[in-house]
Structures are given as C-alpha cells and as structure tokens.
Scaffold this motif. Structure first.
Motif, PDB file in Angstrom:
ATOM      1  N   ASP B 199       0.826  -1.206   0.000  1.00 20.54           N
ATOM      2  CA  ASP B 199       0.000   0.000   0.000  1.00 20.54           C
ATOM      3  C   ASP B 199       0.862   1.259   0.000  1.00 20.54           C
ATOM      4  N   VAL B 200       1.849   1.265   0.893  1.00 20.97           N
ATOM      5  CA  VAL B 200       2.719   2.434   1.013  1.00 20.97           C
ATOM      6  C   VAL B 200       3.465   2.656  -0.290  1.00 20.97           C
ATOM      7  N   ASN B 201       3.911   1.551  -0.864  1.00 22.15           N
ATOM      8  CA  ASN B 201       4.632   1.643  -2.134  1.00 22.15           C
ATOM      9  C   ASN B 201       3.765   2.300  -3.204  1.00 22.15           C
ATOM     10  N   GLU B 202       2.498   1.921  -3.234  1.00 23.40           N
ATOM     11  CA  GLU B 202       1.612   2.486  -4.249  1.00 23.40           C
ATOM     12  C   GLU B 202       1.269   3.935  -3.954  1.00 23.40           C
ATOM     13  N   ARG B 203       0.870   4.204  -2.707  1.00 22.74           N
ATOM     14  CA  ARG B 203       0.385   5.539  -2.385  1.00 22.74           C
ATOM     15  C   ARG B 203       1.480   6.584  -2.409  1.00 22.74           C
ATOM     16  N   LEU B 204       2.650   6.231  -1.830  1.00 20.89           N
ATOM     17  CA  LEU B 204       3.724   7.212  -1.738  1.00 20.89           C
ATOM     18  C   LEU B 204       4.620   7.169  -2.966  1.00 20.89           C
ATOM     19  N   GLY B 205       4.493   6.109  -3.740  1.00 22.59           N
ATOM     20  CA  GLY B 205       5.449   5.921  -4.818  1.00 22.59           C
ATOM     21  C   GLY B 205       6.829   5.640  -4.260  1.00 22.59           C
ATOM     22  N   ALA B 206       6.861   5.130  -3.017  1.00 24.40           N
ATOM     23  CA  ALA B 206       8.154   4.949  -2.361  1.00 24.40           C
ATOM     24  C   ALA B 206       8.831   3.673  -2.852  1.00 24.40           C
ATOM     25  N   THR B 207      10.136   3.748  -2.934  1.00 25.38           N
ATOM     26  CA  THR B 207      10.930   2.585  -3.285  1.00 25.38           C
ATOM     27  C   THR B 207      11.012   1.672  -2.064  1.00 25.38           C
ATOM     28  N   VAL B 208      10.856   0.363  -2.285  1.00 27.53           N
ATOM     29  CA  VAL B 208      10.902  -0.572  -1.161  1.00 27.53           C
ATOM     30  C   VAL B 208      12.023  -1.571  -1.401  1.00 27.53           C
ATOM     31  N   ILE B 209      12.922  -1.692  -0.428  1.00 31.09           N
ATOM     32  CA  ILE B 209      13.985  -2.687  -0.524  1.00 31.09           C
ATOM     33  C   ILE B 209      13.909  -3.558   0.719  1.00 31.09           C
ATOM     34  N   LEU B 210      13.788  -4.855   0.487  1.00 28.04           N
ATOM     35  CA  LEU B 210      13.373  -5.748   1.557  1.00 28.04           C
ATOM     36  C   LEU B 210      14.310  -6.941   1.646  1.00 28.04           C
ATOM     37  N   THR B 211      14.669  -7.324   2.864  1.00 29.59           N
ATOM     38  CA  THR B 211      15.300  -8.634   3.033  1.00 29.59           C
ATOM     39  C   THR B 211      14.355  -9.469   3.867  1.00 29.59           C
ATOM     40  N   SER B 212      14.321 -10.746   3.618  1.00 27.66           N
ATOM     41  CA  SER B 212      13.431 -11.579   4.422  1.00 27.66           C
ATOM     42  C   SER B 212      13.843 -13.036   4.333  1.00 27.66           C
ATOM     43  N   HIS B 213      13.541 -13.736   5.403  1.00 21.92           N
ATOM     44  CA  HIS B 213      13.706 -15.179   5.389  1.00 21.92           C
ATOM     45  C   HIS B 213      12.462 -15.856   4.826  1.00 21.92           C
ATOM     46  N   TYR B 214      11.345 -15.113   4.883  1.00 22.98           N
ATOM     47  CA  TYR B 214      10.085 -15.735   4.487  1.00 22.98           C
ATOM     48  C   TYR B 214       9.876 -15.558   2.992  1.00 22.98           C
ATOM     49  N   MET B 215       9.847 -16.644   2.270  1.00 20.78           N
ATOM     50  CA  MET B 215       9.701 -16.584   0.838  1.00 20.78           C
ATOM     51  C   MET B 215       8.390 -15.930   0.458  1.00 20.78           C
ATOM     52  N   GLN B 216       7.364 -16.052   1.322  1.00 22.20           N
ATOM     53  CA  GLN B 216       6.071 -15.449   0.988  1.00 22.20           C
ATOM     54  C   GLN B 216       6.184 -13.939   0.911  1.00 22.20           C
ATOM     55  N   ASP B 217       7.052 -13.346   1.776  1.00 20.52           N
ATOM     56  CA  ASP B 217       7.249 -11.896   1.701  1.00 20.52           C
ATOM     57  C   ASP B 217       7.698 -11.511   0.309  1.00 20.52           C
ATOM     58  N   ILE B 218       8.700 -12.249  -0.179  1.00 21.33           N
ATOM     59  CA  ILE B 218       9.272 -11.948  -1.484  1.00 21.33           C
ATOM     60  C   ILE B 218       8.243 -12.218  -2.573  1.00 21.33           C
ATOM     61  N   ALA B 219       7.590 -13.385  -2.467  1.00 16.76           N
ATOM     62  CA  ALA B 219       6.636 -13.776  -3.496  1.00 16.76           C
ATOM     63  C   ALA B 219       5.517 -12.752  -3.612  1.00 16.76           C
ATOM     64  N   ALA B 220       5.085 -12.205  -2.452  1.00 13.18           N
ATOM     65  CA  ALA B 220       3.946 -11.298  -2.479  1.00 13.18           C
ATOM     66  C   ALA B 220       4.357  -9.872  -2.812  1.00 13.18           C
ATOM     67  N   LEU B 221       5.575  -9.503  -2.466  1.00 12.37           N
ATOM     68  CA  LEU B 221       5.903  -8.081  -2.497  1.00 12.37           C
ATOM     69  C   LEU B 221       6.821  -7.632  -3.616  1.00 12.37           C
ATOM     70  N   THR B 222       7.815  -8.429  -3.954  1.00 10.50           N
ATOM     71  CA  THR B 222       8.871  -7.861  -4.780  1.00 10.50           C
ATOM     72  C   THR B 222       8.989  -8.576  -6.123  1.00 10.50           C
TER      73      THR B 222
END
Lengths: 273, 325, 273
Positions: B199-222
């Motif tokens: 949501d934040v990425n869409e509304r603010l147009g903000a760049t998101v850089i994420l590290t995660s152990h959870y593959m679902q985070d990556i699958a859903a977000l990036t």
C-alpha cells in the motif's frame, strides 16, 4: 497519501529548542514510569549526603584546619561535591547508561539514522529526578557553610558559577570518553562505575592531595574543577591561573570527547553486522 | 536513484585460541582473518521499485542494506542514494529514507507509541498539521488506533511491529529499507504487514527494498529479486524469470486419490495426485489425464518459490553466477 | 527418616559438592575477569579517606593516630574490605525480580550455596589485583609495613573469615527482602551508609565521638570490618572477646537468613514467579 515533499528542515536555535523540548518531555515521562521508588530514593539520598558531610565533621573535631582549609571552607567544597553528584546522577549517568544499552541492543542504529546530532540526543534522553535531592542537599550544606564565612563578592559568585559550569563540561567530556569505550569493548562498560569512584575523591579540598594524585584530579578526572575551584572563587582565593586552567581543561576535554564520539560512531557503524 | 558500484565490505575478525592461555596470548599477538561479507556487488534501483534481497543466512543481505542506509561504511566501492553518499548521513538524505529492522526497535519501551511519534516529529522537524494528517492516515491503514496510547512494553510483537512501521514512516520517506520486517510474526500478521508495505509503495510511490527469510514476503511483495550468496550477487532480475529458469516445470494436480494416475507419473500428496513435468509437456499430460479419468478435477501450479530457491542454492541451475540483468 | 538425618544428608551432599562449586566459581571468576578488576578498583574510598586523615595529621598525631598509623589503618581497611566483598544482594535481588531464581530452585544444590562458593572463589583473584596497589602504597610510605605476632595473625585470620561470612549473610538478608519489598537495594544503601560511618570504613572507630562510639559497640557494623582490621593491627586489648562477638553476630545472621529463606520461598511461590 498524496505526494507531498517535505519542506526544507529549519536550522538554528528554534529547531534545537523544539528537539530539546521533545527530548525533555520524553525523559520526564520515562522517569514518571518508575515512580515507585520515590520515598526510599529520597531517604537514601539524604542519608548518603549526611555520610559525605559526617567524616568532615569528625576530622575537624580533632584538627582546626586541614591543608589550610577551615571546616566551613571545606564544607563549601563538599557542597559543590553534592551538587556535582546530584547532577551526574540526574543527567549524565542515566543517559550514558542508556547509550551503553543502545550499543548492546542495537537501538542506537535508529538514533544514528535520525537527522539530528546523535551525541546531543544520546546525552539527553533520560533523567533521574530523585537524584535532584543531592543537589538540594548540596545547596543546604553550601548555605550553612556560607553563613559561617565572610559573604562572597558578586564577582566571586559569578566566577564560581562560571567555574562550576566549566567543571561540569569537563566531567561530561570525561564521561563521554569513557562511554565511547563501550563502542569498542561492549563488556568494559562498567568502567563508568570506576569513574564514579574516582569522582568520590572530589569531596575534599584539593589541597589534601599531593603529587600525581592532585594532577589526576585536576586534569585527567578533573573533579576538583567542579568542587574546589568554585569554592576558591567564593572564598576569593582563586587566581587567574585557576581560571585559565579550568577553561583549558574543560575546552580540551569537550573537544576530545566530541572527536572520540565521532570516531566511536564511525567505528560502531562500520563494525556492527 | 539508488546506484551501487563494486560495493565491498570486509570485516577483520580476531582469531582467538580457546582458554585462558589463548586469551593471554591474543593480548600481544592478535591474529586476524578477513571475512568478505559483501564482495564486488553492483546494481541500480529506480524510483518506486520493489526489490527483494534473498540469500541464505550470513550471505550479506543485511550488510548490504545497512550500507545502503548509511549505517555501515563500505570497505570499497560507491553507493549513491538519492544523490547522496549514505555514510555521510546528511540530514537531507536521512529525512528521505527510513529503515525498519524486525529485530531491533525504536519505540520507547515504557511509553505509549504516540510519544515516540511525537519525538520523531521533533527530530524530523515535521509540520504539525501535516504530521497529524500522516499519523491519522497511517493509524487508519495499520489499524492501530487503540494501541498507540498503551505503553509499548504491553503490546504484542505484531502490534509493536505495526507501531514500528508507523514511527518509521511519519516523515513520508521516499525509500524504505526493511530488514526482516515480518520475523517472528504469526501468519496473519505477516500478511497484514505485507499488504501495508504494498500500500505504502503504491500511495507514496516509495521505493521498497526488503530482506526476508520468508519466501512469501518476497513472493507477495517484490517483482524484482537480488540473490546474494556468500557476499556475491548471483542473480538480479525478475522473480518470475528466475523461477522459470531454475524450475521450468509445472505441477499438475488432480483432486482425490486416483490410483490409476500412478502410471502417468503421479504421486499421492495430501489427498491429491501430483505430477511435476516440464512446461512443454503440460498440455499433453492434461489430455492424457482426461482420457484416463474424464471427470478429473485438474489444476496447474507453479513450483513454490522456496523450492526454487532451495534448488538454486544447491546449484541445480547448471551455470551459477550468471546474473541476468 | 528423621529430621536430623535429613539435615545430615543435606549437609553431606553440600560438603561433597563444595570442591566442584569452588572450581566452577573460580572458572566464572576468570570468565568475568575484566569486570571483576573494575569492580575491585571501584572500592577506592578508603584511599580517599586516607588522603583526608593524612592531611589532618600533618601537624601531629590525631588522638594517637599519626600519618603512618592512618596509612596502615586504611590500607588494612582496603584489604579486609576486598577480602570480605560480596555481591549476593544484587544477584538475589535480580533473581527474585526476574524470576531467574526458579530454575535455580530445581537443582539439588542450594542457590545461595553456589553464590557463597563463587564469592569465596573470588578471594584469590582479589588478592592478585590488590598486590600492585599495595606495592604502590608501600612505595609511598614504607612505614606501612608491619609484622603481626603469631597470635595476632591467627586471630586476625579467623576474624577475617568471620567478617567474610557476616558480610555475605547481611547481603543475603537484604537480598531476600526482595521477596517482600520493591526497594531492598535502597535499604541496603542505608545499611551501607551506617556501616561506612560506624563500622570503621570512613574513620577508625576510636575517633568517633564518645556516645556514638559506645552505641556502635552494640551494633553489628564493626564485626564486618573494624574488628578484623583492629585485630590484625593489634589495636584491640581484647582480641579474643572481639572475635567471639563476631561469632555471635554470624550465628544470629545465619538464623535470620535461614528463617527468611524458608518464608521467602513460600511467598515467592505464592506470588507465582
């Protein structure tokens, strides 16, 4: 959430005042979260103050003057010592303890990423109001001592205040220097208790000490700057050399602490994983 | 917008022999070893992108993220974020980025989150009216209305993370660095955090850089992946492209236990029949299944991302080290 | 099984475990050596007091104490205080508050026995840290050196052991107050303040004003510090009597300790830590 770029940050005093006000608010609220201990804290503070004054009274029961200081002159030094102890307990110790904790827990990371001076914020995030009683005890002892001494001139009083501030700045500088060691060696953070122990030596007139111990107390851990020097100003025995000494040591230590803090922060940010 | 050239980070670690004698010896004879946490990494990221850093533990993901945010000084190479060198920590840059670490907190422990927000308002020098609007909006999005007046120590881990996100976004940053933001959260809370970040990425147009152990985070977000392994960048490109290269197969599923399908290569798995085949063979297999079992309840799935990554790190893809950017 | 036999079994088990407990205690001592050095150095107050009394005696002895006597007295105070140092009040307080005591209670060895062993195991280490400080003091005033008679040495050693036990027991008692009170540490600071003045830490008991000195004789403070110092230095006319009084205090403290432990555990279990 519409696109709205931040206006440029204000600079100068107005901004610092608003940051300081916000910090003071948080510090007081933090202190209020631990109010349970108030009565015992006050009692402990009062008894500890008596414990500082009592040995002096016993000594002067057996001697008229010690190292050239009469009882009430020496009590003046003790009064400044109590004020120092109060201020250190009130402001310095809780904050620098919080820095050590921040290094350990990593919450310092967030502080470093704020667009403010990290040293300023790190030095002013906590207060321990119960320690204010030491300051009060110092004022009482000081008033009592002054009542038995010729009244100081206003120049002397002003000079004493100036020396006190310079001395406090110097002590703050030493404290920051010690705290910075915890950026390198997290486990020696209790060096700061050693510093508290060293400050204990400031409760007597500096004339009591000789040789390198005196040098230690006026330059390295310059507690005499806060206790003996302002007392000398009030008594009219401070010489220009005293003032110069205080200014040089305070300035030097503040500068060194700033430099070391920067270096420590750089080391912290380049070493943490 | 973010530009990284030949970035390296080397730690010098003291070697210590065990025991008292060892620690005494190390007093005057310190032996050290160099650890290359990040070695010669280059990439660039455009405004508004969502990028995931992926890699095993100790691969250098967090180290890279910390260099991007300015917490760590690089040993060599250049980093530029919004035109600044992050390690200079210029106030101008700090007001345009934010970092959220799942394992560290900025909320004041004994006070309600609202006080942390107030403090941040002063530190970031935010206009009061705008601050209030942003806060209302974030509180609404994160649904933390009842939480922000309770002492932080009384909040659950998930509630605290939502308040951490709020505190980190009050200054409407253009770049969000998120280091394991969902770690330790329950499944539902993880989903909520993901939804919020998108949501934040869409509304603010903000760049998101994420590290995660959870593959679902990556699958859903990036949509874009940077795979880092032992300090080196092994893949930089679309998530889907990596999946189809590493695992160019589909899973064909048939609901129910249908023993007859075993001959077609199906196995039983949780009450259904599953066969994994190359993408090119999917259509043929589907017709074979329908010929054998006309009323079959069929499905076709992609290989789950964590299996893709497991294969990738085992080196199943044939030619590792080729970054397709 | 009779209560006597059960108590005997308990004692035998703990005696058998003692060498192991001491060895483990020493190992943890070595692990925390840096902290330990700092903690030892923080107990510098006798030297601060020495500076004051040394200056007071510059023009001649004070009540029979010349500069050499003061130096000897405060040096002995420093050593005895180190040898009898404990930290069980902080440890117990922490364990009760955080619930860290619970796993300890499940072990067959008494949690306090383990702490006592660690405290005892620290003694040799303390001596090592003290050695250079003593060397410096000797270099400053060679006339500190003195040789106790065999009786003085034997009684003095016994007296130090009793003071060690009593200090530890008193700390344990204050630590156990945490079962009931939030502020047990504050109360311990009050004890410490009284001990500093009446127990011979800030000044030799002989220099206290008459009525205070007489009152102090009936209180337990001297038994933890002044008695062993005076016995070792041969300042007591009645060393055997002094040691017997110490023994009496130890027995009393032990009884209090045991009773509080039993009741405290009931309370601890009831609160559900």
């Amino acid at each position: 959430m519409p696109e709205a770029p931040l206006p440029a940050m204000r600079r100068g005093p107005a901004r610092w005042i608003s940051v300081l006000a916000a910090l003071g608010r948080v510090a007081l609220m933090n202190a209020a979260a631990y109010r349970a201990s108030f009565v015992v804290d006050v009692l402990v503070g009062a008894v500890a103050s008596v414990g500082v004054v009592l040995p002096l009274l016993f000594v002067y029961e057996h001697a008229g003057s010690v190292a050239g200081w009469t009882l009430h002159q020496a009590l003046l030094v003790t009064a400044f010592f109590l004020v120092l102890q109060g201020l250190v307990g009130l402001l310095v110790e809780p904050n620098l303890g919080a820095v050590v904790e921040g290094v350990r827990s990593g919450s310092l990371d967030y502080l470093v990423l704020k667009p403010v001076d990290a040293q300023l914020v790190a030095s002013l995030q906590r207060v321990a109001p119960a320690k204010a009683w030491d300051v009060l005890a110092g004022l009482v002892v000081g008033a009592w001592a002054l009542a038995h001494l010729p009244p100081p001139t206003w120049q002397g009083a002003l000079l004493a205040l100036g020396l006190l501030l310079a001395g406090l700045a110097a002590i703050y500088g030493v404290w920051v220097l010690v705290i910075c060691t915890s950026f390198w060696f997290v486990r020696v953070d209790n060096l700061r208790f050693l510093l508290t122990a060293a400050l204990d030596a400031g409760r007597w007139p500096v004339g009591v000490y000789r040789g390198w111990v005196r040098l230690l107390l006026t330059v390295v851990v310059p507690v005499a700057l806060v206790t003996s020097f302002p007392a000398m100003a009030l008594l009219g025995t401070a010489r220009p050399g005293t003032v110069l000494h205080a200014l040089v040591v305070a300035g030097g230590l503040l500068w060194a602490s700033r430099l070391t803090w920067r270096g420590a922060l750089r080391h912290y940010t380049s070493a943490s994983s | 917008m973010i530009d990284v050239r030949n970035l390296c980070k080397t730690y010098r670690v003291p070697l210590k022999d065990p025991g008292l004698a060892g620690s005494l010896r190390s007093l005057w004879n310190r032996r050290t070893r160099d650890v290359h946490a990040v070695a010669d990494v280059s990439f660039s990221i455009q405004q508004g992108e969502r990028v995931g850093f992926l890699g095993p533990n100790g691969a250098g993901k967090t180290t890279t993220l910390k260099m991007l945010s300015g917490l760590l000084h690089p040993t060599a190479g250049q980093v530029s974020v919004l035109g600044h060198r992050p390690q200079d920590r210029s106030p101008d840059l700090l007001r345009r980025i934010t970092l959220v670490m799942g394992q560290k907190q900025q909320l004041l422990w004994d006070l309600p989150p609202r006080e942390t927000f107030e403090l941040n308002r002063a530190m970031y020098d935010l206009d009061r009216a705008q601050f209030r609007r942003t806060l209302d909006e974030l509180v609404d999005l994160l649904r933390i209305g009842e939480l922000i007046d309770k002492p932080a120590r009384n909040l659950s881990l998930g509630e605290r993370m939502k308040c951490e996100l709020c505190a980190a976004l009050l200054h409407r940053p253009q770049v969000l660095f998120l280091d394991e933001p969902t770690i330790g959260l329950d499944v539902e809370m993880q989903a909520e955090v993901r939804r919020f970040v998108a949501d934040v990425n869409e509304r603010l147009g903000a760049t998101v850089i994420l590290t995660s152990h959870y593959m679902q985070d990556i699958a859903a977000l990036t949509p874009r992946l940077l795979v880092i392994d032992r300090g080196r960048l092994r893949y930089d490109g679309p998530r889907d492209a990596l999946a189809s290269r590493i695992a160019p197969e589909r899973r064909v599923t048939v609901r129910g236990e249908v023993p007859a399908l075993r001959e077609l290569g199906f196995r039983e798995e949780h009450g259904r029949m599953v066969a994994t085949v190359p993408t090119s063979r999917v259509n043929a297999l589907l017709s074979e299944v329908l010929a054998a079992v006309p009323a079959a309840d069929l499905g076709v799935e992609e290989i789950p991302l964590d299996e893709v990554m497991a294969r990738y790190f085992r080196g199943d893809e044939g030619e590792p080290g080729q970054a397709a950017s | 099984m009779s209560a006597g036999a059960r108590a005997g079994g308990w004692l035998a088990r703990h005696l058998r475990a003692t060498p192991t407990l001491l060895r483990v205690g020493f190992a943890s001592m070595v692990a925390y050596r840096a902290e330990m050095v700092v903690w030892i150095l923080t107990a510098s107050l006798p030297l601060v007091m020495l500076a004051l009394w040394n200056a007071a005696a510059a023009d001649g002895p004070v009540s029979g104490f010349g500069q050499a006597e003061f130096a000897r007295y405060f040096t002995a105070t420093l050593v005895v205080r180190q040898l009898t140092g404990a930290w069980v009040v902080w440890e117990l307080n922490h364990q009760v508050r955080t619930g860290a005591l619970s796993p300890q209670l499940l072990r067959p060895v008494h949690p306090l026995a383990q702490n006592l062993a660690e405290t005892a195991a620290a003694v040799p280490f303390r001596l090592v840290v003290l050695a250079p400080i003593l060397a410096l003091l000797l270099a400053w005033r060679p006339d500190i050196a003195w040789l106790p008679s065999p009786t003085q040495a034997l009684l003095g050693l016994l007296s130090v052991v009793l003071a060690f036990l009593l200090s530890w027991l008193v700390q344990a008692i204050f630590g156990m107050l945490a079962f009931w009170l939030e502020q047990s540490l504050g109360l311990f600071s009050l004890w410490f303040a009284a001990y500093a003045v009446l127990g011979g830490y800030f000044l030799p008991v002989a220099l206290l004003p008459g009525p205070v000195r007489e009152a102090a004789a009936w209180l337990p403070f001297q038994a933890t510090l002044a008695t062993p110092v005076e016995v070792l230095l041969g300042l007591r006319d009645d060393p055997v009597h002094a040691v017997l009084v110490q023994l009496l205090w130890v027995v009393l403290a032990l009884g209090t300790c045991a009773g509080m432990w039993r009741r405290g555990l009931v309370r601890y279990g009831a609160v559900g830590a």
